[in-house]
Design a protein around this motif. Structure first.
Motif, PDB file in Angstrom:
ATOM      1  N   VAL A   7       0.899  -1.252  -0.004  1.00 28.13           N
ATOM      2  CA  VAL A   7      -0.033   0.203  -0.051  1.00 28.13           C
ATOM      3  C   VAL A   7       0.733   1.155   0.039  1.00 28.13           C
ATOM      4  O   VAL A   7       1.683   1.275   0.858  1.00 28.13           O
ATOM      5  CB  VAL A   7      -0.882   0.005   1.317  1.00 28.13           C
ATOM      6  N   THR A   9       1.526   4.852   0.766  1.00 28.63           N
ATOM      7  CA  THR A   9       1.053   5.925   1.791  1.00 28.63           C
ATOM      8  C   THR A   9       1.934   6.992   1.837  1.00 28.63           C
ATOM      9  O   THR A   9       2.056   7.795   2.962  1.00 28.63           O
ATOM     10  CB  THR A   9       0.886   5.206   3.060  1.00 28.63           C
ATOM     11  N   ASP A  74      -4.395   3.868  -1.270  1.00 25.88           N
ATOM     12  CA  ASP A  74      -4.933   3.987  -0.026  1.00 25.88           C
ATOM     13  C   ASP A  74      -6.012   4.754   0.326  1.00 25.88           C
ATOM     14  O   ASP A  74      -6.397   5.985  -0.398  1.00 25.88           O
ATOM     15  CB  ASP A  74      -3.845   4.937   0.828  1.00 25.88           C
TER      16      ASP A  74
END
Length: 110
Positions: A7, A9, A74
């Motif tokens: 992910v 981020t 995200d």
């Protein structure tokens, strides 16, 4: 066989900073301005527009990174962007409604 997708981020703190500035200007918009206040409608409008353009371009760049490197997006960043969009629209409206002149046709000879 499952794929391990990371992910992305890394841009979330920048969105938090932009959101923080817009919350600060919302608080400043709620305070009635005095006679010698440096905050006016033009400043609130320009801050809102520039922060919205910056956050929109940052979201587009983040999506480009996600597609380029096959990463997963995200959802919190998208919600932060929606909050930035809402505050960018709300700040000028709140400032205008909070600081509009009560008596438009009265004159003050000071």
């Amino acid at each position: 066989m499952g794929t391990n997708i990371e992910v992305f981020t890394q841009l979330r703190p920048v969105f938090y900073i932009v959101l923080g500035f817009l919350v600060l200007f919302l608080i400043l918009s709620l305070i009635p301005r005095g006679r010698d206040s440096k905050i006016n409608m033009f400043l609130i409008l320009m801050i809102s527009i520039t922060h919205l353009v910056f956050a929109s371009s940052l979201l587009v760049i983040e999506n480009w990174f996600l597609e380029e490197f096959s990463l997963k997006g995200d959802s919190i960043t998208f919600y932060i962007y929606l909050a930035i969009l809402g505050l960018s629209i709300l700040n000028p409206i709140v400032f205008f409604l909070r600081n509009k002149k009560k008596r438009r046709n009265s004159y003050n000879f000071r």
